[in-house]
Structure formats: structure tokens, C-alpha cells
Design a protein around this motif. Structure first.
Motif, PDB file in Angstrom:
ATOM      1  N   ALA A 145       0.826  -1.213   0.000  1.00 52.73           N
ATOM      2  CA  ALA A 145       0.000   0.000   0.000  1.00 52.73           C
ATOM      3  C   ALA A 145       0.858   1.260   0.000  1.00 52.73           C
ATOM      4  N   ASP A 146       1.913   1.266   0.809  1.00 51.23           N
ATOM      5  CA  ASP A 146       2.813   2.426   0.863  1.00 51.23           C
ATOM      6  C   ASP A 146       3.508   2.647  -0.472  1.00 51.23           C
ATOM      7  N   ALA A 196       3.192   5.894  -3.031  1.00 51.63           N
ATOM      8  CA  ALA A 196       4.384   6.650  -3.411  1.00 51.63           C
ATOM      9  C   ALA A 196       4.558   6.685  -4.923  1.00 51.63           C
ATOM     10  N   LYS A 197       4.367   5.561  -5.577  1.00 52.25           N
ATOM     11  CA  LYS A 197       4.605   5.473  -7.015  1.00 52.25           C
ATOM     12  C   LYS A 197       3.511   6.155  -7.837  1.00 52.25           C
ATOM     13  N   ILE A 199       1.330  -0.909  -9.977  1.00 50.30           N
ATOM     14  CA  ILE A 199       0.984  -2.091  -9.193  1.00 50.30           C
ATOM     15  C   ILE A 199       2.019  -3.193  -9.365  1.00 50.30           C
ATOM     16  N   THR A 200       2.476  -3.406 -10.586  1.00 46.99           N
ATOM     17  CA  THR A 200       3.466  -4.453 -10.848  1.00 46.99           C
ATOM     18  C   THR A 200       4.771  -4.187 -10.111  1.00 46.99           C
ATOM     19  N   GLU A 201       5.262  -2.962 -10.187  1.00 50.98           N
ATOM     20  CA  GLU A 201       6.517  -2.617  -9.511  1.00 50.98           C
ATOM     21  C   GLU A 201       6.368  -2.686  -7.993  1.00 50.98           C
ATOM     22  N   ALA A 202       5.250  -2.188  -7.483  1.00 54.66           N
ATOM     23  CA  ALA A 202       5.015  -2.233  -6.037  1.00 54.66           C
ATOM     24  C   ALA A 202       4.918  -3.678  -5.560  1.00 54.66           C
TER      25      ALA A 202
END
Length: 340
Positions: free
Chosen positions: A54-55, A59-60, A262-265
Motif C-alpha cells: 500500500a505504501d 508513493a509510485k 501495481i506491478t513494480e510495487a
């Protein structure tokens, strides 16, 4: 002075070039709230991974995309949550990968007893072609797989007596997850397997509707199961990778930029969650001992008896999953063990 003016002009030109790009990128990320439901509570590694995710998403995305977590199964058990993802009423979940065998039969390979002896072996299989291939098959089931988190090795607990040998399991009423292989596994060991959604587990143990259950140490501690379970046996009968999932209906509504967020997170949160989970496992086991839970370690000879007893279960589900799938999974685990 001329040089300074030239630098200003170049800077202005660069800024002018970047502004439309920045604006376009901003327009491709809309304000959204993502419902992320899972079964465990509080400081459990599953919940910590969800918070980290979630964080990272916030941020992204420049705080445009918000992830709201729903811990403790408050939106329903795993099977209900998967249905909600497929229907698009919940956007995300993380759950034991083996539960997805109802969607893609090969996922049952992850629930074969005594398949892995270390987390490194499991990572090699889940992060490799086999694990990625299974996630890809979920697309046709209206689910998107983003990777695998760690739940750890499962152990047996009960409120009746210490389990130090195979015969001690006989007659115990053990809650298991809602998966056929778990039911067959514990029935074969001599228990009376009772499938229940996780949110119902504590109450069932407290009311003596079931005698015991099986889960990793982190889940036993975070869900306060030690309050209603006196005996714990380190059986390590199944290692649980957990599948991180997104609703395909939701996924298809996202822009390419939002999908990238979403993918990177998810990739970063996966590495974080695994580290937290594995560091916490031993600490939680020690805490359970301090809390008065009696812990029993099976001898190597006794553990081999358990392995022999459950061979019919392995054979049955190997046939259902496919011999090639099981052989490949065992091979990758063996190769990893040899390289450790």
C-alpha cells in the motif's frame, strides 16, 4: 553572459519538452481505492506485506492510488474472496497458492506434503518458469497473478496431548483449509479432518468443536491460537507459497501506467514480505514457547514414518495434477538443494 543565457534557453526547452509528458503520465493515473482482503491480522507478515504494498503504490502513484487493507478475513474466507475478485467487487488478495487448485489444477502441486525442505527451494520453483506459468493460467479465470509471498512451513497444534509419533494423531479432530488434499492428508495420518474457513477457526478451537489445526508459527501467534492450543509439533508437513492476486476485471480497467505502478510495487513488496516472514518465523516460535505452548520436534526416524504414511496422498494428487508437473517441481527443488 551569452553562455548563461544559452544554458537558460536549453533548460527552458527541456522543461517545455518534459511538461506534456509529465501531464500525460499524470492523466494516466486516476484517483482509485483498491480493496485488498486477506485472512491474517495485525503484525502478521501477510499484513506487513500488504501495508508495504500500500505504501509503495501510494508513493509510485503520487498518492492517487490508495490501497485499503481488510485483514482478518472480514470480507470472507479465501474462497469467498477469490469469487469476489472474479466478480470485481474486491480488487486484490493474497492466499495459499494451493487453494487455487479449484481454478487451475496444477496449483495443487504446492500442497503436496513434504515437497520442500527449505524456503530457498520453494523460491526457485515459484519464481521460475513453473510458478510463472501457473500464474499465467489464472488469466482465463478472471484473475491476475503478480507473484508469490511466504507463509512458511505448516505445523500441527492441538489441545489434547503432545504429538510425538504418528499414532498420537489418531482420532484428533483437526481443522484444515478448504482443499481436498489437506482433507485427505490428515485423514490418512489418522485424524478427522474438518475443513473450515480461517475466520471461524479460533471460535471452533475455543468451543472444542475441533481439537487442533495446522498453520505456520507466525499465524499461530498472530491469531492468538496459543490461547486455545497447548501442544505444537514441528511437522513442517507443507510449505505454503502465497499467491498475490488482482481481479482481472479491475486490472483491465487500469491504464498502462497504473498497471506498472501495481506491478513494480508488488515486486518490491514481495521481497520485503519474504524477508519479514522468514525472520519472524523463528522469533514467533520462541514466543509461543514463552507463552506456555509445549513444542515437540519429530525425530528424523519418526518424520520418515510420516512421509511413508502419506505416500498414497502424494500419488493420488500427482495423478490428478499430472506426473510431469510433479516431477518438474521435485526436480527444481532437488536442484536448488544441491546448489545451497
Amino acid at each position: 553572459m551569452k553562455a548563461f543565457k544559452k544554458t537558460l534557453c536549453i533548460a527552458a526547452a527541456v522543461a517545455t519538452t518534459l511538461l506534456p509528458l509529465g501531464s500525460a503520465m499524470a492523466q494516466d493515473i486516476k484517483s482509485r481505492t483498491i480493496k485488498f482482503a486477506f485472512q491474517n491480522q495485525g503484525e502478521h507478515p501477510q499484513a506487513q506485506g500488504a501495508k508495504k504494498f500500500a505504501d509503495l503504490v501510494a508513493a509510485k502513484s503520487g498518492d492517487k492510488m490508495k490501497v485499503r487493507t481488510y485483514a482478518g478475513g472480514i470480507l470472507g474466507g479465501d474462497l469467498q474472496t477469490v469469487s469476489a475478485l472474479q466478480g470485481g467487487t474486491v480488487e486484490m488478495t493474497v492466499l495459499n497458492a494451493g487453494i487455487l487448485s479449484a481454478q487451475v489444477k496444477e496449483f495443487a502441486a504446492f500442497d503436496l506434503p513434504f515437497l520442500f525442505s527449505s524456503a530457498a527451494e520453494a523460491d526457485a520453483v515459484t519464481d521460475g518458469a513453473f510458478g510463472k506459468g501457473l500464474l499465467a493460467k489464472l488469466h482465463d479465470k478472471n484473475l491476475i497473478g503478480l507473484g508469490y509471498w511466504d507463509l512458511g512451513f505448516r505445523h500441527l497444534t492441538n489441545s489434547k496431548h503432545a504429538v510425538a509419533k504418528l499414532e498420537d494423531v489418531s482420532g484428533l479432530k483437526i481443522r484444515v483449509i478448504q482443499s481436498p488434499i489437506y482433507i485427505d492428508l490428515f485423514n490418512t495420518l489418522g485424524a478427522n479432518a474438518t475443513p473450515l474457513p480461517f475466520p471461524e477457526l479460533y471460535g471452533a478451537l475455543e468451543q472444542k468443536a475441533v481439537d487442533g489445526q495446522e498453520n505456520p508459527a507466525s499465524t499461530i501467534l498472530s491469531s492468538k491460537l496459543g490461547e486455545v492450543q497447548k501442544y505444537l509439533t514441528l511437522t513442517r508437513h507443507i510449505y505454503n507459497p502465497q499467491a498475490l492476486l488482482v481481479s482481472r476485471k479491475f486490472w483491465d480497467s487500469l491504464s498502462a501506467d497504473e498497471q506498472k505502478v501495481i506491478t513494480e510495487a508488488a515486486a518490491e513488496a514481495t521481497q520485503f514480505q519474504r524477508q519479514v516472514s522468514r525472520a519472524k518465523d523463528q522469533a514467533d516460535l520462541e514466543q509461543l514457547k514463552k507463552d506456555g505452548v509445549q513444542v515437540t520436534e519429530l525425530s528424523a526416524q519418526e518424520l520418515q514414518r510420516w512421509r511413508e504414511r502419506v505416500k498414497p496422498v502424494v500419488e493420488k494428487y500427482s495423478a490428478a495434477v499430472g506426473a510431469d508437473t510433479v516431477s518438474y517441481t521435485h526436480l527444481r527443488a532437488h536442484e536448488t538443494k544441491a546448489n545451497l
